[in-house]
Design a protein around this motif. Structure first.
Motif, mmCIF file in Angstrom:
data_model
loop_
_atom_site.group_PDB
_atom_site.id
_atom_site.type_symbol
_atom_site.label_atom_id
_atom_site.label_comp_id
_atom_site.label_asym_id
_atom_site.label_seq_id
_atom_site.Cartn_x
_atom_site.Cartn_y
_atom_site.Cartn_z
ATOM 1 N N SER A 443 21.835 -29.572 -11.326
ATOM 2 C CA SER A 443 21.999 -29.569 -9.758
ATOM 3 C C SER A 443 20.670 -30.417 -9.273
ATOM 4 C CB SER A 443 21.730 -28.327 -9.351
ATOM 5 O OG SER A 443 20.587 -27.648 -9.685
ATOM 6 N N THR A 444 19.991 -31.140 -10.125
ATOM 7 C CA THR A 444 18.822 -32.011 -9.629
ATOM 8 C C THR A 444 18.724 -33.367 -10.167
ATOM 9 O OG1 THR A 444 17.251 -31.050 -11.483
ATOM 10 C CG2 THR A 444 17.431 -29.851 -9.263
ATOM 11 N N THR A 445 18.416 -34.328 -9.500
ATOM 12 C CA THR A 445 18.075 -35.679 -9.907
ATOM 13 C C THR A 445 16.938 -35.862 -10.643
ATOM 14 O OG1 THR A 445 19.623 -36.708 -7.908
ATOM 15 C CG2 THR A 445 18.033 -38.280 -9.127
ATOM 16 N N ARG A 446 17.003 -36.394 -11.871
ATOM 17 C CA ARG A 446 15.939 -36.540 -12.710
ATOM 18 C C ARG A 446 15.857 -37.880 -13.086
ATOM 19 N NH1 ARG A 446 18.046 -31.578 -16.423
ATOM 20 N NH2 ARG A 446 18.147 -30.049 -14.958
ATOM 21 N N TRP A 447 14.427 -38.565 -13.167
ATOM 22 C CA TRP A 447 14.273 -39.873 -13.530
ATOM 23 C C TRP A 447 12.835 -39.840 -14.389
ATOM 24 C CZ3 TRP A 447 13.856 -38.225 -8.848
ATOM 25 C CH2 TRP A 447 12.626 -38.538 -7.894
ATOM 26 N N LEU A 448 12.473 -40.983 -15.054
ATOM 27 C CA LEU A 448 11.155 -41.163 -15.763
ATOM 28 C C LEU A 448 10.416 -42.319 -14.845
ATOM 29 C CD1 LEU A 448 11.911 -41.118 -19.469
ATOM 30 C CD2 LEU A 448 10.933 -39.311 -18.322
ATOM 31 N N VAL A 449 8.947 -42.014 -15.014
ATOM 32 C CA VAL A 449 8.101 -43.002 -14.620
ATOM 33 C C VAL A 449 7.114 -43.226 -15.836
ATOM 34 C CG1 VAL A 449 6.219 -43.983 -12.957
ATOM 35 C CG2 VAL A 449 8.659 -42.800 -11.990
ATOM 36 N N ALA A 450 6.897 -44.373 -16.403
ATOM 37 C CA ALA A 450 5.919 -44.513 -17.745
ATOM 38 C C ALA A 450 4.786 -45.263 -17.342
ATOM 39 C CB ALA A 450 6.668 -44.764 -18.808
ATOM 40 N N LEU A 528 10.163 -36.895 -13.424
ATOM 41 C CA LEU A 528 10.268 -36.718 -11.872
ATOM 42 C C LEU A 528 11.627 -35.628 -11.801
ATOM 43 C CD1 LEU A 528 8.065 -39.115 -12.173
ATOM 44 C CD2 LEU A 528 8.574 -39.050 -9.904
ATOM 45 N N THR A 529 11.562 -35.126 -10.902
ATOM 46 C CA THR A 529 12.639 -34.066 -10.549
ATOM 47 C C THR A 529 12.793 -33.947 -9.033
ATOM 48 O OG1 THR A 529 12.667 -32.962 -12.497
ATOM 49 C CG2 THR A 529 13.956 -32.161 -10.808
ATOM 50 N N TYR A 535 21.850 -29.017 0.246
ATOM 51 C CA TYR A 535 22.020 -28.722 1.619
ATOM 52 C C TYR A 535 20.786 -28.935 2.381
ATOM 53 C CZ TYR A 535 26.224 -26.216 0.003
ATOM 54 O OH TYR A 535 27.332 -25.948 -0.639
ATOM 55 N N ASP A 536 19.648 -29.366 1.437
ATOM 56 C CA ASP A 536 18.449 -29.815 2.167
ATOM 57 C C ASP A 536 18.548 -31.259 2.474
ATOM 58 O OD1 ASP A 536 17.667 -27.325 1.322
ATOM 59 O OD2 ASP A 536 16.665 -27.993 -0.441
ATOM 60 N N ASP A 537 17.706 -31.484 3.642
ATOM 61 C CA ASP A 537 17.600 -32.862 4.195
ATOM 62 C C ASP A 537 16.600 -33.711 3.700
ATOM 63 O OD1 ASP A 537 19.807 -32.138 6.125
ATOM 64 O OD2 ASP A 537 18.121 -31.409 7.604
ATOM 65 N N GLU A 538 15.614 -33.168 3.320
ATOM 66 C CA GLU A 538 14.343 -33.957 2.632
ATOM 67 C C GLU A 538 14.257 -33.658 1.233
ATOM 68 O OE1 GLU A 538 12.703 -36.293 4.510
ATOM 69 O OE2 GLU A 538 13.642 -35.687 6.156
ATOM 70 N N PRO A 539 14.043 -34.914 0.570
ATOM 71 C CA PRO A 539 13.622 -34.745 -1.036
ATOM 72 C C PRO A 539 12.393 -33.806 -1.266
ATOM 73 C CG PRO A 539 13.048 -36.861 -0.258
ATOM 74 C CD PRO A 539 13.458 -36.191 1.002
ATOM 75 N N ASP A 540 12.592 -33.056 -2.215
ATOM 76 C CA ASP A 540 11.254 -32.033 -2.939
ATOM 77 C C ASP A 540 11.034 -32.589 -4.366
ATOM 78 O OD1 ASP A 540 9.546 -30.199 -3.369
ATOM 79 O OD2 ASP A 540 11.152 -28.582 -3.701
ATOM 80 N N ILE A 541 10.133 -33.675 -4.564
ATOM 81 C CA ILE A 541 9.966 -34.219 -5.661
ATOM 82 C C ILE A 541 8.758 -33.814 -6.437
ATOM 83 C CG2 ILE A 541 9.408 -36.524 -6.706
ATOM 84 C CD1 ILE A 541 10.654 -37.899 -4.597
#
Length: 559
Positions: A443-450, A528-529, A535-541
């Motif tokens: 249920s969350t968007t996930r990505w990498l930063v290296a 990073l997630t 239903y939230d308006d702002e990202p919570d990274i």
């Protein structure tokens, strides 16, 4: 009134009931030969497509220059039974891919079908064992479909083998060509349309393997249904809403539907209803079975256009072709004849049959003519041959089917597989759990930063190749070239695979240094997630440091 019944009156009635029950069961596990042919063509095509898609990451996932060199594979997964593990060189892997593709093409065309199925299964097992980190449920299903296919007469229709058999029986000029190779009909105890004493017909091929492969598909849906019914999100109707928030998974239509929460809630309930009703695939017959199978196929095609989950939806569609009854294939054949494509297809098979290279199988040891043998010896040979056929077509599939049922029951805590059964399942790689998006869907968007430090003091993202950017990407799925790469990164981050973080960091260092004059000194991998709900308006990274790695040091295995 005499309420008693004589035994002689009861036995015929009981026999009739048992006969009808037997016929009812046979009708539900029968598979039309044309369904087997369509299934064979689909599986052959999917094997070729799978190899083509994997080939894009051949160096990354299957060579010593990639994320899992052989020394790491043998260290983490020993013992490893894989032909693909004989060498870490790219050319060896490319050769094995080509061989697998050739056998998959033979399976598609129905050329030496049984041999092509067996070799394709063995090569698929080998490929999966070479890098388990990139596997998904679609790989399990494809592997099991090929496994059961080894026991089925997949080359009986629409194949080079079938055309050779027809030519052997009688050529176009009405003669019999004894030089052509006959094709054995290995369909099991009961093949073709049969009639019982009451006149009820059993259309198609009925055998233990036909029952096994249909039950295999059924078990996938039922086991997944049990997992999903234990999930609040699935039973609450918002599971698909959450899944479509995982931007690294959504593609095409999925990106458009991500904000359509009401529609996605409807899809949640629709899929739960379909998998809960999946026993209808076996209980129904005729047109009703075809209609329900088509509904399930439609759902899978919807997955293919919305989620980046590899070939799983298409493999499921190939499996569901087995449930289509004769009425579907009769209609399709009539339509093909009417629009004029049936005759060209038959001519094409004839042409392939004439031009396909002859690859003779090893000859059996020479034995004296039957008439030259003593009666007892002839009887012994015939008995041995008969028992061998029964062992292959009935006993082995029965035993393995029981173990597969137990494996699925164990996956939902309903049973335990005996230790010896576990060993058998592990040997043929047939253990399964079918947790797809359950019980807790992604249920969350996930990505990498290296971020990586270069020798000249500058910094670069060793994963993406550009500048280091900590912001949420506009579309996280675009960060991955393939679904296999996304699966690997997901497993490396979240599964119990700490060693793979150092393997991956080492790969990033080597990949950069091979293609750039200014080398990397070190790299740090962050996961990073975006924990914001649908239903939230702002990202919570949130940012999670996975590993710091010295590119100039020796190969390191953490964990």
């Amino acid at each position: 009134m005499d309420w008693s019944r004589s035994p002689s009156a009861t036995r015929p009635n009981l026999s009739a009931v048992l006969d009808r029950l037997s016929i009812a069961i046979q009708r539900r596990v029968a598979i039309d030969p044309r369904a087997l042919a369509a299934f064979r063509i689909a599986i052959g095509t999917l094997l070729i497509l799978d190899l083509a898609l994997r080939a894009r990451n051949l160096g990354t996932f299957y060579t010593d220059a990639g994320v899992l060199p052989l020394r790491a594979l043998f260290s983490d997964y020993s013992p490893v039974y894989s032909l693909h593990a004989i060498s870490g060189a790219a050319w060896v892997q490319a050769l094995l891919f080509a061989v697998a593709g050739a056998f998959a093409l033979a399976l598609l065309l129905g050329y030496r079908t049984r041999l092509a199925t067996i070799v394709s299964w063995l090569l698929l097992l080998s490929l999966h064992a070479r890098n388990p980190m990139v596997l998904n449920s679609g790989d399990t299903l494809l592997r099991m479909l090929l496994f059961w296919g080894m026991f089925l007469p997949l080359g009986r229709e629409w194949s080079i083998d079938a055309r050779r058999l027809e030519t052997t029986r009688g050529g176009e000029d009405g003669t019999v060509d004894e030089t052509r190779e006959p094709v054995t009909d290995e369909s099991g105890p009961s093949a073709g349309d049969s009639d019982d004493e009451s006149g009820m017909s059993v259309p198609g091929i009925v055998s233990v393997p036909t029952m096994a492969i249909l039950l295999q598909v059924q078990l996938m849906y039922l086991t997944n249904a049990v997992h999903k019914t234990r999930s609040d999100k699935w039973m609450g109707g918002d599971a698909v809403v959450h899944i479509f928030q995982a931007d690294h998974l959504t593609i095409l239509l999925g990106d458009v539907l991500a904000d359509q929460h009401a529609l996605l809630e409807l899809f949640t309930y629709a899929w739960i209803a379909v998998i809960l009703l999946s026993p209808l695939l076996l209980l129904l017959t005729g047109v009703w079975r075809a209609a329900f199978a088509s509904v399930v196929i439609g759902m899978h095609l919807g997955m293919a256009t919305t989620l980046q989950i590899g070939l799983f939806p298409l493999i499921s569609v190939g499996a569901l072709l087995l449930f289509y009854p004769p009425v579907v294939w009769e209609t399709a054949t009539a339509l093909a004849t009417r629009i004029g494509i049936a005759a060209p297809l038959r001519r094409g098979l004839d042409r392939l049959q004439r031009t396909a290279p002859r690859v003779p199988l090893p000859d059996a040891p020479a034995v004296p003519a039957a008439t030259d043998l003593p009666a007892t010896t002839r009887t012994a040979i015939e008995t041995t041959a008969s028992r061998s056929r029964v062992l292959f077509s009935t006993v082995i599939p029965w035993l393995l089917l029981v173990l597969v049922v137990l494996s699925n029951a164990e996956a939902v805590d309903y049973a335990d597989v005996p230790e010896v059964g576990d060993e058998v399942l592990e040997t043929v790689n047939a253990d399964q759990s079918w947790r797809m998006f359950a019980p807790n869907p992604t249920s969350t968007t996930r990505w990498l930063v290296a971020p990586a430090d270069l020798e000249d003091g500058s910094q670069v993202d060793a994963f993406g190749g550009g500048e280091v950017d900590w912001d949420r990407p506009p579309s996280a799925d675009e960060l991955y070239d393939t679904a296999r790469e996304r699966k690997y990164v997901s497993n490396m981050r979240y599964a119990d695979n700490e060693n793979h973080r150092s393997y991956f960091a080492n790969y990033l260092c080597d990949r950069w240094n091979r293609s750039h004059e200014t080398g990397l000194e070190n790299v740090t991998i962050y996961g990073l997630t975006d924990n914001a709900g649908p239903y939230d308006d702002e990202p919570d990274i949130a940012k999670y440091k996975k590993i710091e790695y010295d590119c100039s040091g020796p190969f390191v295995q953490n964990g």
